[in-house]
Scaffold this motif. Structure first.
Motif, PDB file in Angstrom:
ATOM      1  N   GLY A 141      41.453  35.020  40.420  1.00 47.57           N
ATOM      2  CA  GLY A 141      42.717  35.065  39.704  1.00 47.57           C
ATOM      3  C   GLY A 141      42.570  35.428  38.239  1.00 47.57           C
ATOM      4  N   THR A 191      44.261  41.685  38.145  1.00 50.31           N
ATOM      5  CA  THR A 191      43.532  40.447  38.401  1.00 50.31           C
ATOM      6  C   THR A 191      42.521  40.591  39.524  1.00 50.31           C
ATOM      7  OG1 THR A 191      45.293  39.696  39.889  1.00 50.31           O
ATOM      8  CG2 THR A 191      45.419  38.984  37.594  1.00 50.31           C
ATOM      9  N   ASP A 192      41.513  39.756  39.464  1.00 50.78           N
ATOM     10  CA  ASP A 192      40.509  39.664  40.511  1.00 50.78           C
ATOM     11  C   ASP A 192      41.070  38.838  41.655  1.00 50.78           C
ATOM     12  OD1 ASP A 192      37.769  39.587  41.678  1.00 50.78           O
ATOM     13  OD2 ASP A 192      37.943  37.465  41.175  1.00 50.78           O
ATOM     14  N   GLY A 193      40.950  39.342  42.877  1.00 53.02           N
ATOM     15  CA  GLY A 193      41.574  38.687  44.018  1.00 53.02           C
ATOM     16  C   GLY A 193      41.026  37.310  44.322  1.00 53.02           C
ATOM     17  N   ASN A 201      40.574  41.365  36.109  1.00 52.38           N
ATOM     18  CA  ASN A 201      39.450  42.117  36.652  1.00 52.38           C
ATOM     19  C   ASN A 201      38.749  42.899  35.532  1.00 52.38           C
ATOM     20  OD1 ASN A 201      40.966  44.495  36.203  1.00 52.38           O
ATOM     21  ND2 ASN A 201      41.823  44.425  38.262  1.00 52.38           N
ATOM     22  N   LYS A 223      35.499  30.262  42.327  1.00 57.62           N
ATOM     23  CA  LYS A 223      36.901  29.944  42.060  1.00 57.62           C
ATOM     24  C   LYS A 223      37.031  28.718  41.172  1.00 57.62           C
ATOM     25  CE  LYS A 223      39.676  30.133  45.639  1.00 57.62           C
ATOM     26  NZ  LYS A 223      40.160  29.990  47.044  1.00 57.62           N
ATOM     27  N   LEU A 281      48.459  42.408  40.627  1.00 55.22           N
ATOM     28  CA  LEU A 281      47.299  42.611  41.489  1.00 55.22           C
ATOM     29  C   LEU A 281      46.336  43.636  40.903  1.00 55.22           C
ATOM     30  CD1 LEU A 281      48.977  42.618  45.015  1.00 55.22           C
ATOM     31  CD2 LEU A 281      47.567  40.817  44.008  1.00 55.22           C
ATOM     32  N   SER A 282      46.879  44.645  40.232  1.00 54.41           N
ATOM     33  CA  SER A 282      46.019  45.672  39.642  1.00 54.41           C
ATOM     34  C   SER A 282      45.255  45.139  38.438  1.00 54.41           C
ATOM     35  CB  SER A 282      46.862  46.884  39.219  1.00 54.41           C
ATOM     36  OG  SER A 282      47.693  46.568  38.115  1.00 54.41           O
TER      37      SER A 282
END
Length: 371
Positions: A193, A188-190, A196, A245, A185-186
């Motif tokens: 995916g 990747t972009d929510g 980030n 997306k 999660l830290s």
């Protein structure tokens, strides 16, 4: 931590304690009962032992689950367990083997659940249980341990540590999975995916060092969805998110090994191409531009067959460049691509300062034009 999160955490704790308590008190009750067989105890105490060993574990589980704060309720139950342990130690006449096993089990639970602080509280409640036991049974030490007591203690001696080990192992697996999830999660972009911005930049900085060390070519591509604001204004932000997306998925599916794609911000994506020349990077940019432009994007039953295009800026890495200078070159190329009409690939000329070589492709297809 919110009340809901605290409740979920507490229920998870209760579920971990439940099998250990059920096994420990059940097997402990067998060992205690074997010692008490040699003594003349009223039926009431036998019923109390049965309730403590067979009924209480399940009752404690139900009470804790229904409590407003399950975690605190379960810690109180652990202290009650410690008190009952002290009571039965006196009832057995301080039998050395079974008393040691019972207290070891209870104090182990306290340390595992609350560390030194709960352990010390457990010692105190054990002391209270000892005093209650002395008041009920008086001082009648019996330090002999017969064969049947030894046999009755073996299941608890073997099974309980194994059960604690299994619970600890499962907890370690869960913690590892949660750690990996947090790590992912830290990075990747929510929404898309993709990596980030922070993680993509850190990986890109590492790649620059490798390229310098090995004297390898490298290229950077910035991609921006054309007329993205018009999608949000016309169809709503949910539709815009769907386009983001689907474009991200399309780009990711067409990456080559080693290429690093991230969402840089908003509707902008960044693609790092290790060991890639400027011409090869331009070919990749064109391939991706055409793929995005030819695709149809499905939003919902109301909006389907939506088309969009991307503008692309390409910059090859130059010797002596830092990340910021290199990124500015690609960003300048992207800006020029947007400026001259979109749906265009622009390559920054690395041989002439601030001069752009334009590769324009007419026929800008606005993102708000559904089929």
């Amino acid at each position: 931590m919110s009340k809901k999160d605290e409740s979920v955490r507490g229920l998870s704790f209760v579920k971990r304690v439940y099998p250990a308590r059920t096994l420990g008190l059940g097997l402990g009750g067998v060992a205690v009962g074997t010692v008490l067989l040699a003594q003349d105890f009223p039926v009431f105490y036998w019923l109390l032992l049965l309730v403590n060993g067979l009924v209480w574990p399940h009752l404690a589980y139900v009470i804790a689950c229904r409590s407003a704060i399950p975690f605190q309720a379960e810690r109180r139950h652990l202290l009650l367990d410690s008190g009952s342990g002290g009571f039965w130690v006196v009832a057995m006449g301080f039998n050395p083997l079974v008393s040691t096993l019972i207290l070891m089990m209870l104090w182990m639970n306290n340390i595992a659940a609350g560390g030194l602080r709960l352990f010390l509280k457990g010692l105190a409640t054990t002391g209270i249980g000892l005093l209650v036991g002395l008041a009920a049974f008086g001082w009648h030490p019996d330090l002999t341990t017969g064969d049947w007591v030894v046999y009755a203690s073996l299941p608890m001696l073997v099974a309980y540590p194994v059960a604690i080990g299994l619970i600890t192992y499962n907890l370690a697996i869960q913690l590892h999975q949660q750690k990996e999830l947090l790590k992912r999660l830290s990075r990747t972009d929510g929404l898309t995916g993709l990596y980030n911005r922070y993680y993509w930049e850190s990986r890109t900085t590492e790649s620059i060092a490798v390229a310098r060390r090995n004297n390898q070519p490298m290229a950077l591509i910035l991609l921006d969805i054309d007329h993205f604001k018009a999608i949000n204004d016309t169809y709503g932000h949910v539709a815009g998110d769907q386009v983001l997306k689907q474009v991200a998925q399309l780009l990711r599916m067409n990456l080559r090994e080693g290429e690093l794609l991230g969402r840089y911000g908003g509707e902008e994506f960044a693609l790092l191409l290790p060991n890639t020349t400027q011409d090869a990077a331009y070919a990749t940019a064109e391939r991706l531009r055409l793929l995005v432009g030819q695709a149809l994007y499905e939003i919902d039953e109301r909006v389907s067959g939506l088309r969009c295009s991307i503008s692309v800026g390409v910059a090859a890495f130059r010797e002596g460049q830092g990340y910021s200078e290199w990124f500015r070159a690609a960003d300048a190329a992207l800006y020029q691509a947007k400026h001259i009409g979109r749906n265009t690939t622009v390559v920054f000329d690395s041989t002439l300062q601030d001069v752009l070589v334009l590769h324009k492709h007419p026929g800008d297809q606005r993102a708000t034009s559904p089929v």
